[in-house]
Design a protein around this motif. Structure first.
Motif, PDB file in Angstrom:
ATOM      1  N   GLY A 136      50.473  35.101  41.852  1.00  0.00           N
ATOM      2  CA  GLY A 136      49.730  36.078  42.629  1.00  0.00           C
ATOM      3  C   GLY A 136      50.525  37.330  42.963  1.00  0.00           C
ATOM      4  O   GLY A 136      51.303  37.840  42.169  1.00  0.00           O
ATOM      5  N   SER A 137      50.313  37.817  44.194  1.00  0.00           N
ATOM      6  CA  SER A 137      50.940  39.070  44.621  1.00  0.00           C
ATOM      7  C   SER A 137      52.463  38.957  44.672  1.00  0.00           C
ATOM      8  O   SER A 137      53.168  39.941  44.433  1.00  0.00           O
ATOM      9  CB  SER A 137      50.409  39.476  45.998  1.00  0.00           C
ATOM     10  N   LEU A 138      52.989  37.769  44.959  1.00  0.00           N
ATOM     11  CA  LEU A 138      54.437  37.576  44.997  1.00  0.00           C
ATOM     12  C   LEU A 138      55.046  37.789  43.616  1.00  0.00           C
ATOM     13  O   LEU A 138      56.077  38.456  43.465  1.00  0.00           O
ATOM     14  CB  LEU A 138      54.776  36.171  45.515  1.00  0.00           C
ATOM     15  N   LEU A 194      53.658  39.538  41.222  1.00  0.00           N
ATOM     16  CA  LEU A 194      53.426  40.940  40.884  1.00  0.00           C
ATOM     17  C   LEU A 194      54.519  41.830  41.485  1.00  0.00           C
ATOM     18  O   LEU A 194      55.065  42.709  40.808  1.00  0.00           O
ATOM     19  CB  LEU A 194      52.046  41.373  41.393  1.00  0.00           C
ATOM     20  N   ARG A 195      54.869  41.569  42.760  1.00  0.00           N
ATOM     21  CA  ARG A 195      55.826  42.418  43.471  1.00  0.00           C
ATOM     22  C   ARG A 195      57.269  42.141  43.058  1.00  0.00           C
ATOM     23  O   ARG A 195      58.064  43.070  42.905  1.00  0.00           O
ATOM     24  CB  ARG A 195      55.714  42.217  44.986  1.00  0.00           C
ATOM     25  N   TYR A 237      48.609  43.780  34.100  1.00  0.00           N
ATOM     26  CA  TYR A 237      48.705  42.444  34.704  1.00  0.00           C
ATOM     27  C   TYR A 237      47.588  41.538  34.178  1.00  0.00           C
ATOM     28  O   TYR A 237      47.824  40.355  33.878  1.00  0.00           O
ATOM     29  CB  TYR A 237      48.618  42.566  36.225  1.00  0.00           C
ATOM     30  N   ILE A 249      47.391  47.413  36.893  1.00  0.00           N
ATOM     31  CA  ILE A 249      46.403  46.339  37.084  1.00  0.00           C
ATOM     32  C   ILE A 249      45.920  45.818  35.739  1.00  0.00           C
ATOM     33  O   ILE A 249      45.823  44.594  35.524  1.00  0.00           O
ATOM     34  CB  ILE A 249      45.219  46.852  37.930  1.00  0.00           C
TER      35      ILE A 249
END
Length: 518
Positions: free
Chosen positions: A419-421, A423-424, A328, A325
């Motif tokens: 965003g989360s996309l 990140l993943r 990021y 985190i």
């Protein structure tokens, strides 16, 4: 005040000496493993286990052999430096090993063509390949050494040796109730350690990785680096000169090469045999005592090892999540702020917190520790986290972020992956090797932390939360080397099984498959 400054000088001297020993050891072992598959097969699994053994595991060697065999305070100082080295050396060894192992195979052809000697190869090729890795890993090693400086000074000093050091002085101040001196000593310690980061280690890491950190490079550029270079070059010239004279002597005597090689192997075999004899004597000596260990003792060790294993697994997972985190957040600060100030601040804050030795968190947070039934567990978690997170922190925030190239950033902007996309699918996969390496290092650091997280004596108060770390503390305090040895055997078996089955068999296998080009 002056006595604290003197104590700091003693501790700082031990730290630099332990660092030098760690670098030399790392170069010798790392290069040897990388260039000899037989040594690699033997040493690699042993070092995997040793990096997870708490500092207490090396205490019998420090006290029973080093401190007693060497005369006076020399033995004491060498014992403390030895314990500090066990907290600093492992990640440098693996860093050098990885760097030399990844050398282009054509190097071997060059060596054979020009018939380069052992010393020439070591100093001009292999050690040069490991320099960047040493610089990059020094940050983590320095933090690891300071994390256990107090424990090393207190444990050896606890034998009545009178060790002078800032860590032992700070603990003594708290125990005597001199809280003003305790705070002053803690501030002196933290400020001096952060200064070493800013003036020495951060410039070294910036030079090795290309990542900008908060630093003032004048001391590193004008003093530290030239001094290290002159010393290393002088050592290289001396070793290469000695090797050339030795080769000339052998040739003048017309001694066949097979006899020279046979003599070298013979000497090595004798040294190994002597080591095995000493180890066998120790095993036989301890074996008689270990037979007396009851089934109940073994069950106690198994149950306490299981407790610590659960704690270690939980803390490692939490530390990796927190670090990813923060990484990021640093990445966003770099990309959208168009400068690395946010990343530099995050790393600097980590360096400040990493400067506080593990054992000092108990007196610092003593109010919380004795407040309510959960206070001790809260402080223990903080100590565990303090001894764990910095391995993943520096690995991911420094090495991991450097693996995310501009192409990946541009790709995410073009296709609007956010965003989360992002990140993943992009961020975490790109950092996966650093995340895995950081998690493995954190795993070893967390087991090390168990000796200060699960058991602590604060004046007349004893905090015992159970676990293998607590048992190691108790056995060491009672000089019960029989049970201490048994606990270390149990500990080593558990670590070896988990390293082989989980880390090597699952985690790194998946990472290598993901990053292997078919």
């Amino acid at each position: 005040m002056m006595d604290l400054i003197i104590a700091l000088i003693y501790s700082m001297g031990r730290m630099f000496l332990a660092y030098i020993v760690s670098v030399i050891t790392a170069l010798v072992l790392g290069v040897s493993m990388a260039r000899n598959r037989y040594l690699e097969a033997v040493l690699l699994p042993i070092l995997d286990i040793l990096q997870s053994v708490p500092i207490l595991g090396f205490l019998p060697v420090a006290l029973l052999y080093i401190a007693r065999l060497l005369p006076g305070m020399l033995g004491v100082e060498v014992a403390v430096v030895f314990l500090l080295t066990t907290g600093m050396v492992w990640n440098i060894i693996f860093g050098v090993y990885s760097s030399v192992k990844s050398l282009d195979p054509s190097i071997d052809d060059l060596v054979k063509t020009y018939r380069l000697g052992l010393a020439t190869r070591f100093f001009t090729i292999y050690s040069q390949a490991g320099i960047k890795s040493i610089g990059a890993n020094s940050l983590i090693s320095w933090a690891g050494g300071w994390f256990f400086i107090t424990s090393a000074e207190v444990m050896v000093g606890g034998e009545g040796k009178g060790v002078i050091g800032i860590g032992s002085e700070i603990i003594k101040s708290f125990t005597m109730g001199d809280y003003a001196r305790f705070v002053i000593g803690l501030l002196i310690l933290v400020i001096s350690i952060v200064a070493t980061y800013i003036f020495i280690w951060n410039p070294m890491v910036s030079e090795s990785t290309g990542i900008r950190l908060v630093d003032v490079g004048i001391l590193y550029d004008e003093v530290f680096k030239p001094l290290a270079r002159i010393t290393w070059d002088g050592l290289a010239e001396a070793c290469i000169w000695f090797e050339s004279k030795l080769v000339t002597l052998v040739r003048s005597l017309a001694i066949p090469g097979r006899i020279v090689r046979g003599s070298a192997y013979g000497i090595l075999a004798v040294l190994v045999a002597l080591a095995m004899v000493n180890i066998s004597r120790a095993v036989i000596s301890y074996g008689g005592y270990l037979i007396r260990v009851s089934t109940t003792d073994v069950l106690v060790l198994i149950s306490n090892t299981t407790i610590t294993l659960a704690r270690v697994a939980t803390v490692v997972l939490i530390s990796v999540v927190i670090t990813v985190i923060l990484a990021y957040a640093s990445y966003l600060a770099i990309v959208y702020g168009e400068k690395s100030l946010g990343h530099q601040v995050i790393v600097l804050l980590g360096e400040i917190l990493a400067s506080i030795p593990a054992i000092l968190w108990w007196p610092i947070l003593s109010y919380i520790a004795f407040k309510g039934s959960m206070g001790q567990y809260i402080v223990a978690f903080i100590v565990f986290l303090q001894g764990t997170i910095w391995y993943s922190y520096f690995n991911i925030l420094i090495f991991g972020l450097s693996s995310i190239g501009k192409e990946l950033t541009e790709l995410s902007r073009v296709y609007r992956i956010k965003g989360s996309l992002f990140l993943r699918t992009l961020f975490i996969p790109a950092m996966l090797p650093s995340v895995a390496s950081g998690a493995l290092s954190a795993w070893g650091g967390c087991w090390n932390s168990s000796i200060v997280a699960e058991y602590m004596a604060l004046g007349t108060s004893i905090i015992n939360l159970g676990g293998i770390g607590s048992l190691l503390d108790i056995y060491a305090a009672e000089n019960d080397y029989t049970h201490l040895t048994l606990a270390l055997i149990m500990f080593s078996i558990v670590i070896a099984i988990i390293n082989i089955v989980f880390w090597r068999g699952v985690v790194f296998k998946k990472v290598s498959r993901r990053f292997t080009v078919a």
